[in-house]
Write a protein that holds these residues in place. Structure first.
Motif, PDB file in Angstrom:
ATOM      1  N   SER A 125      40.802  30.888  35.313  1.00  0.00           N
ATOM      2  CA  SER A 125      41.355  30.959  36.670  1.00  0.00           C
ATOM      3  C   SER A 125      42.549  30.025  36.754  1.00  0.00           C
ATOM      4  CB  SER A 125      40.297  30.569  37.705  1.00  0.00           C
ATOM      5  OG  SER A 125      39.163  31.395  37.591  1.00  0.00           O
ATOM      6  N   GLU A 126      43.454  30.330  37.682  1.00  0.00           N
ATOM      7  CA  GLU A 126      44.712  29.595  37.767  1.00  0.00           C
ATOM      8  C   GLU A 126      44.793  28.812  39.072  1.00  0.00           C
ATOM      9  OE1 GLU A 126      49.337  30.527  36.618  1.00  0.00           O
ATOM     10  OE2 GLU A 126      48.242  32.048  37.733  1.00  0.00           O
TER      11      GLU A 126
ATOM     12  N   GLU B  91      43.039  40.479  42.466  1.00  0.00           N
ATOM     13  CA  GLU B  91      42.120  39.375  42.214  1.00  0.00           C
ATOM     14  C   GLU B  91      41.974  38.479  43.448  1.00  0.00           C
ATOM     15  OE1 GLU B  91      42.954  38.934  37.426  1.00  0.00           O
ATOM     16  OE2 GLU B  91      43.820  37.470  38.796  1.00  0.00           O
TER      17      GLU B  91
ATOM     18  N   LEU C 266      39.856  26.219  34.112  1.00  0.00           N
ATOM     19  CA  LEU C 266      40.905  26.148  35.139  1.00  0.00           C
ATOM     20  C   LEU C 266      42.229  25.719  34.517  1.00  0.00           C
ATOM     21  CD1 LEU C 266      39.122  24.453  38.202  1.00  0.00           C
ATOM     22  CD2 LEU C 266      39.189  26.872  37.549  1.00  0.00           C
TER      23      LEU C 266
ATOM     24  N   ALA D  61      41.990  35.419  45.845  1.00  0.00           N
ATOM     25  CA  ALA D  61      42.787  34.187  45.799  1.00  0.00           C
ATOM     26  C   ALA D  61      42.763  33.499  47.158  1.00  0.00           C
ATOM     27  CB  ALA D  61      44.233  34.503  45.404  1.00  0.00           C
TER      28      ALA D  61
ATOM     29  N   ASP E 215      33.975  34.586  41.815  1.00  0.00           N
ATOM     30  CA  ASP E 215      35.074  35.223  41.076  1.00  0.00           C
ATOM     31  C   ASP E 215      36.455  34.952  41.664  1.00  0.00           C
ATOM     32  OD1 ASP E 215      34.678  36.650  43.391  1.00  0.00           O
ATOM     33  OD2 ASP E 215      34.915  38.625  42.466  1.00  0.00           O
TER      34      ASP E 215
ATOM     35  N   ARG F  17      39.904  33.932  41.422  1.00  0.00           N
ATOM     36  CA  ARG F  17      40.706  33.820  40.193  1.00  0.00           C
ATOM     37  C   ARG F  17      41.905  32.882  40.347  1.00  0.00           C
ATOM     38  NH1 ARG F  17      36.973  35.695  37.919  1.00  0.00           N
ATOM     39  NH2 ARG F  17      37.122  33.506  37.358  1.00  0.00           N
ATOM     40  N   ALA F  18      42.306  32.605  41.587  1.00  0.00           N
ATOM     41  CA  ALA F  18      43.489  31.752  41.756  1.00  0.00           C
ATOM     42  C   ALA F  18      43.409  30.970  43.059  1.00  0.00           C
ATOM     43  CB  ALA F  18      44.761  32.604  41.741  1.00  0.00           C
TER      44      ALA F  18
ATOM     45  N   ALA G  37      37.725  27.668  42.519  1.00  0.00           N
ATOM     46  CA  ALA G  37      38.164  28.727  41.598  1.00  0.00           C
ATOM     47  C   ALA G  37      37.238  28.789  40.376  1.00  0.00           C
ATOM     48  CB  ALA G  37      39.599  28.467  41.138  1.00  0.00           C
ATOM     49  N   GLY G  38      37.072  29.994  39.857  1.00  0.00           N
ATOM     50  CA  GLY G  38      36.430  30.190  38.566  1.00  0.00           C
ATOM     51  C   GLY G  38      35.029  29.659  38.414  1.00  0.00           C
TER      52      GLY G  38
END
Length: 359
Positions: free
Chosen positions: A230-231, A133, A107, A135, A200, A202-203, A223-224
């Protein structure tokens, strides 16, 4: 379900803590041999936690009353203070407290200060840079969820709002489409989280400041989960502080209000009923605070909750009211008419209060 409990075919029973306030249900549980009670989201036990629910406080006492073989308390976010209260509540020995690390190397945590006028465009640019992605955008207020989702939709992004004010079927639809990968962006209050285990994502974007570090940990932790990069982006703005301070002040009653509420309670007869919603308006104390007070009084043996009851019912007529009444003999038809007459008719629903009808 009850038959399955009685004959031993059910091995796992999932129960909301609030369900354990029902005496009849507890009486059934006392007939069973319960080998383990697993308490998920155990930080809810602690009034210092970020998601305190008073009914969790009673679980430790219930574990003893039900002769539970062992207790497992689990949480992803327990500060030392919260962890100590969980251990104290359930009499967990120090050596039986297991704490793993919080560090998630995949992360990336970013804080980007923005004033209110810049925030929409900053969020839009971030989402457009990763258009396909999954989110989640977290906001504080329900109306903000609607506004931000509407803005993103107008820019051509597949965003959906999610908050506790939506109808159940709409919330379910948003969650299902997101989990299935058909709607990649959800703009949500913290109501969106429990049961979200999508690997999955990603953000995670925080459009508003989170309520606490524990909330932040819980929210970015979605996340992630597949271990891939991931952000997590916090669009920080100082104007959010006012809303968060209002929450804090709103949850803190003054001494006079509490004294009035306690005096009202001790003046009741031996058995009485109450409406938390009505007491909240009468004494200007938030419902959660009233529930907390009642829980502590219960733990100290001052009061005892027996069972919840319904103060009102809502009816929608699938045929005309006259058609319904015409199916009964004169005496029963008259009775039904008088019951319906005590209700309040809205566009669809007739709201009936049993107390008014009985009177």
């Amino acid at each position: 379900v009850y038959r399955g409990l009685d004959d031993g075919s059910i091995k796992l029973l999932y129960v909301a803590p609030e369900r354990l306030a029902n005496e009849r249900f507890l009486a059934r549980l006392k007939r069973l041999s319960i080998s383990m009670m697993a308490v998920d989201e155990a930080h809810c036990v602690s009034e210092w936690g970020h998601n305190f629910r008073p009914d969790y406080l009673k679980l430790a006492q219930l574990a003893g009353d039900l002769n539970v073989g062992r207790v497992l308390a689990l949480t992803a976010t327990a500060t030392p203070q919260v962890a100590k209260q969980i251990c104290d509540s359930f009499s967990i020995a120090r050596e039986d407290h297991v704490q793993t690390g919080f560090f998630r190397p995949n992360l990336a945590l970013n804080i980007r200060p923005h004033n209110t006028s810049e925030r929409d465009q900053a969020l839009l640019a971030a989402l457009q840079s990763r258009p396909s992605e999954p989110a989640i955008v977290y906001v504080t207020l329900q109306k903000t969820a609607e506004q931000v989702a509407g803005f993103l939709q107008a820019q051509g992004l597949p965003a959906q709002a999610y908050h506790a004010g939506l109808k159940d079927d709409e919330r379910h639809r948003v969650q299902e489409t997101f989990m299935a990968g058909q709607g990649n962006i959800v703009v949500a209050t913290i109501a969106f989280g429990m049961g979200i285990d999508k690997a999955d994502i990603r953000a995670i974007y925080h459009y508003n400041l989170p309520k606490s570090l524990e909330n932040y940990m819980q929210e970015i932790g979605r996340a992630g989960r597949d271990g891939k990069p991931s952000e997590c982006v916090l669009l920080a703005g100082s104007d959010d502080l006012t809303v968060l301070e209002n929450f804090s002040y709103g949850d803190t009653p003054d001494g006079a209000s509490l004294a009035g509420l306690i005096n009202w309670l001790v003046a009741r007869p031996e058995q009485f009923d109450l409406s938390v919603h009505e007491l909240s308006g009468q004494f200007d104390v938030r419902p959660l605070v009233i529930n907390t007070l009642l829980t502590y009084l219960e733990l100290e043996g001052v009061v005892r909750a027996t069972a919840p009851f319904y103060t009102e019912y809502k009816l929608a007529f699938r045929t005309s009211r006259d058609d319904v009444i015409s199916q009964f003999n004169d005496e029963r038809a008259d009775f039904l008419q008088r019951v319906f007459a005590t209700g309040k008719q809205g566009r669809t629903w007739l709201t009936l209060k049993p107390i008014d009808a009985a009177a």
